[in-house]
Design a protein around this motif. Structure first.
Motif, PDB file in Angstrom:
ATOM      1  N   LEU A 118     -29.442  23.374 -54.400  1.00  0.00           N
ATOM      2  CA  LEU A 118     -30.216  22.345 -53.712  1.00  0.00           C
ATOM      3  C   LEU A 118     -30.228  22.710 -52.225  1.00  0.00           C
ATOM      4  O   LEU A 118     -29.168  22.848 -51.606  1.00  0.00           O
TER       5      LEU A 118
ATOM      6  N   SER B 225     -28.114  14.465 -56.018  1.00  0.00           N
ATOM      7  CA  SER B 225     -29.538  14.357 -55.690  1.00  0.00           C
ATOM      8  C   SER B 225     -29.694  14.163 -54.188  1.00  0.00           C
ATOM      9  O   SER B 225     -28.737  13.837 -53.480  1.00  0.00           O
TER      10      SER B 225
ATOM     11  N   LYS C   8     -32.724  12.895 -50.969  1.00  0.00           N
ATOM     12  CA  LYS C   8     -34.033  12.364 -50.589  1.00  0.00           C
ATOM     13  C   LYS C   8     -34.078  12.237 -49.076  1.00  0.00           C
ATOM     14  O   LYS C   8     -33.051  12.196 -48.398  1.00  0.00           O
TER      15      LYS C   8
END
Length: 168
Positions: free
Chosen positions: A129, A158, A160
């Motif tokens: 990532l 994750s 954002k």
């Protein structure tokens, strides 16, 4: 786990205080990462009022910040290895991302956080990532200011961006 990610605050030149939009996320952050160009240790002190703050130095940071943070770091959150580097030093500005990735050549990472370009990036390269939060105070040629949020939930990592138009 919620990790607020910032870079390139360039304070106090680009803003006298942390933007309200950023503060709204800091109040319930578990950790904070700053990817360099703080330009003043007062930025660290302000962020550290909210929670544990990690970071690295950037090309606009003084000796005090370099001594405290160094230029490269690997953090571990719930088993995920996150590399942090500012990304400066590339021959061409467009090469900031590849330079940041090369900084950790041979090091096992799950995510890489970098700054320097002020350009928000969120992508995967293979299993890595790759994340640049942009800048909460100095958008340069971007249409909006930005910072990021990394989350580790249910065993998944994750990321954002949070975009906004007013840095006050």
């Amino acid at each position: 786990m919620k990790i607020v990610v910032v870079s390139d605050t360039h304070m106090p030149r680009m803003n006298k205080k942390l933007p309200e939009r950023l503060i709204r996320e800091l109040v319930n952050a578990d950790e904070i990462i700053h990817a360099g160009d703080w330009t003043n240790l007062a930025v660290y002190e302000e962020l550290a009022k909210y929670t544990t703050t990690h970071g690295v130095a950037g090309n606009n940071d003084g000796e005090d910040i370099i001594k405290q943070f160094g230029y490269r770091k690997v953090l571990k959150f719930e088993g995920y290895r996150i590399g942090i580097v500012h990304g400066h030093g590339a021959v061409k500005r467009k090469a900031t991302e590849s330079h940041a990735i090369d900084t950790f050549k041979g090091v096992r990472l799950d995510a890489l956080v970098y700054g320097h370009s002020h350009i928000p990036v969120l992508k995967r390269i293979g299993g890595l990532l790759v994340f640049n939060p942009g800048s909460p105070t100095d958008k340069r040629r971007q249409s909006l200011y930005s910072f990021g949020i990394l989350r580790v939930e249910e065993g998944l990592l994750s990321a954002k961006h949070v975009f906004y138009s007013d840095k006050t």
